[in-house]
Design an enzyme around this catalytic site. Structure first.
Site, mmCIF file in Angstrom:
data_model
loop_
_atom_site.group_PDB
_atom_site.id
_atom_site.type_symbol
_atom_site.label_atom_id
_atom_site.label_comp_id
_atom_site.label_asym_id
_atom_site.label_seq_id
_atom_site.Cartn_x
_atom_site.Cartn_y
_atom_site.Cartn_z
ATOM 1 N N SER A 243 0.936 -1.206 0.002
ATOM 2 C CA SER A 243 0.025 -0.082 0.140
ATOM 3 C C SER A 243 0.913 1.344 0.146
ATOM 4 C CB SER A 243 -0.833 -0.032 1.242
ATOM 5 O OG SER A 243 -1.765 0.840 1.417
ATOM 6 N N CYS A 244 0.249 2.553 -0.501
ATOM 7 C CA CYS A 244 0.992 3.624 -0.289
ATOM 8 C C CYS A 244 -0.048 4.708 -0.115
ATOM 9 C CB CYS A 244 1.901 3.753 -1.344
ATOM 10 S SG CYS A 244 1.346 3.728 -3.027
ATOM 11 N N GLY A 245 0.190 5.953 -0.847
ATOM 12 C CA GLY A 245 -0.636 6.931 -0.807
ATOM 13 C C GLY A 245 -1.679 6.840 -1.813
ATOM 14 N N TRP A 272 -4.114 4.823 0.677
ATOM 15 C CA TRP A 272 -4.460 5.660 1.722
ATOM 16 C C TRP A 272 -5.482 6.701 1.055
ATOM 17 C CZ3 TRP A 272 -4.673 4.677 6.502
ATOM 18 C CH2 TRP A 272 -4.995 5.754 7.255
#
Length: 293
Positions: A243-245, A272
Site C-alpha cells: 500500500s502507499c498514498g 491511503w
C-alpha cells in the site's frame, strides 16, 4: 550475449542492457513519468522535451478507470487493450518502462502489465536520471506508431480492494506494508491530497520505498532488498499486501518482492487515498513499531 546478474527482462534491467537492445525490433519503451500533486512537475511535458529514443508516453492518470473517483485506479481490460494497440505495444514485445524520477512511477506500469497477464516487462533501473547521467542518446520526437494486436488475461490475485484489505488486516491473513514515508505513516506529516485523515491502516508495517533504493536511485541487490523487508518486520514467509498514498509507490515494494522471489503479494489499488477518505474505517497513528534501516 551475457547479461549482468541484475538484469531480468521480467522485473528489472540496467541502462547497459537497454542500450544494447535499443534497436531490437520487438522492444517497446514506455516513459511513465508521473509526480505527486505537490511536486510541480509535468511528466508529459518532460517527455515531449526529452526521452529515450523510441519511447512512448504512458499516461498513468489517463490510463485508469475513469469511472472511479479515486486517482489512477487500474484500467478495465478493454481500455488497456485499446490504448496499448494504439501505442503499438502488443503480443511478442519486450517492454521496458522508466520514469523521470529514477524509480518512482515506472513500477506502477510494470504492475499494471502484470495485472493484465503480460510478463515480458521490466523497469529500467535508475530510470531517465541514470540514462542522462551516463550521457546516453535522447530525442524529443515521438515515434511512429503502428497498431499491434494484444491479448490480456487479468490476474485478479495481484490486486486488492478496500473490503479485502480490511478483512485481511483484521484477521491477520496478510501483512499490509505501507511504502509512504515514516512521517506520513505516523500521521505526523500532511497528506499531499486534501481531505484525507492522517495515519495508517491498523497493524500495517512501514517500509518507505526509498529504503529499497541505493544512493544513486537504483534498486538494492537481492540480499539488500531482503534485509530491508526483514528490518521493517515483514515475514517473507507470509502473504503481503503493498500500500502507499495512491497505489503508485506500493508497486515499488511489489517489484522488490518479485525480485527476491516472494510471489505471494498483491497491491491495494485504492491505498491511503481510499482508506484515509472513509470515516468508518479505523486509523492508527504513531510511528512504526519496528526500527527502520
Amino acid at each position: 550475449m551475457t547479461q549482468a546478474p541484475q538484469d531480468d527482462p521480467r522485473t528489472l534491467v540496467s541502462t547497459d542492457w537497454l542500450a544494447r537492445h535499443l534497436k531490437d525490433p520487438d522492444l517497446r519503451i514506455l516513459d511513465a513519468s508521473w509526480y505527486l500533486p505537490d511536486a510541480g512537475r509535468n511528466g508529459r511535458a518532460e517527455y515531449e522535451a526529452c526521452h529515450i529514443p523510441g519511447a512512448r508516453f504512458f499516461d498513468i492518470d489517463e490510463m485508469s478507470d475513469q469511472r472511479s473517483s479515486l486517482p489512477h485506479m487500474a484500467p478495465p481490460n478493454e481500455k488497456f487493450i485499446s490504448r496499448m494497440r494504439a501505442m503499438g505495444v502488443g503480443d511478442g514485445h519486450q517492454v521496458v518502462v522508466y520514469d523521470g524520477a529514477g524509480m518512482f512511477s515506472a513500477p506502477r506500469v510494470w504492475w499494471t502489465f502484470r495485472l493484465m497477464g503480460k510478463l515480458d516487462i521490466a523497469v529500467l533501473d535508475g530510470g531517465l536520471p541514470k540514462w542522462l547521467a551516463e550521457g546516453r542518446e535522447t530525442e524529443d520526437m515521438p515515434p511512429v506508431l503502428r497498431d499491434r494486436h494484444i491479448t490480456v488475461s487479468r490476474q485478479n490475485h495481484l490486486v486488492r480492494d478496500v473490503t479485502q484489505v480490511a478483512h485481511a488486516a483484521k484477521l491477520g491473513q496478510a501483512q499490509v506494508v505501507d511504502a509512504r514515508g515514516a512521517a506520513r505513516f505516523a500521521g505526523e506529516a500532511p497528506e499531499p491530497r486534501p481531505g484525507l485523515r492522517a495515519g495508517h491502516i491498523p497493524g500495517a508495517l512501514n517500509l518507505p520505498f526509498g529504503q529499497l533504493l541505493k544512493h544513486d536511485g537504483t534498486m538494492k541487490d537481492i540480499p539488500g532488498l531482503k534485509a530491508a523487508f526483514e528490518a521493517a518486520g515483514v515475514d517473507l514467509a507470509r502473504p503481503v499486501i503493498t500500500s502507499c498514498g495512491s497505489g503508485v509507490t506500493a508497486a515499488i515494494l511489489a517489484l522488490a518482492l518479485e525480485r527476491i522471489g516472494h510471489r505471494n503479494w498483491s497491491l491495494y489499488d485504492g491505498s491511503w487515498a481510499e482508506w484515509g477518505m472513509y470515516e468508518d474505517l479505523p486509523v492508527e497513528a504513531g510511528p512504526a513499531r519496528v526500527t527502520q534501516v
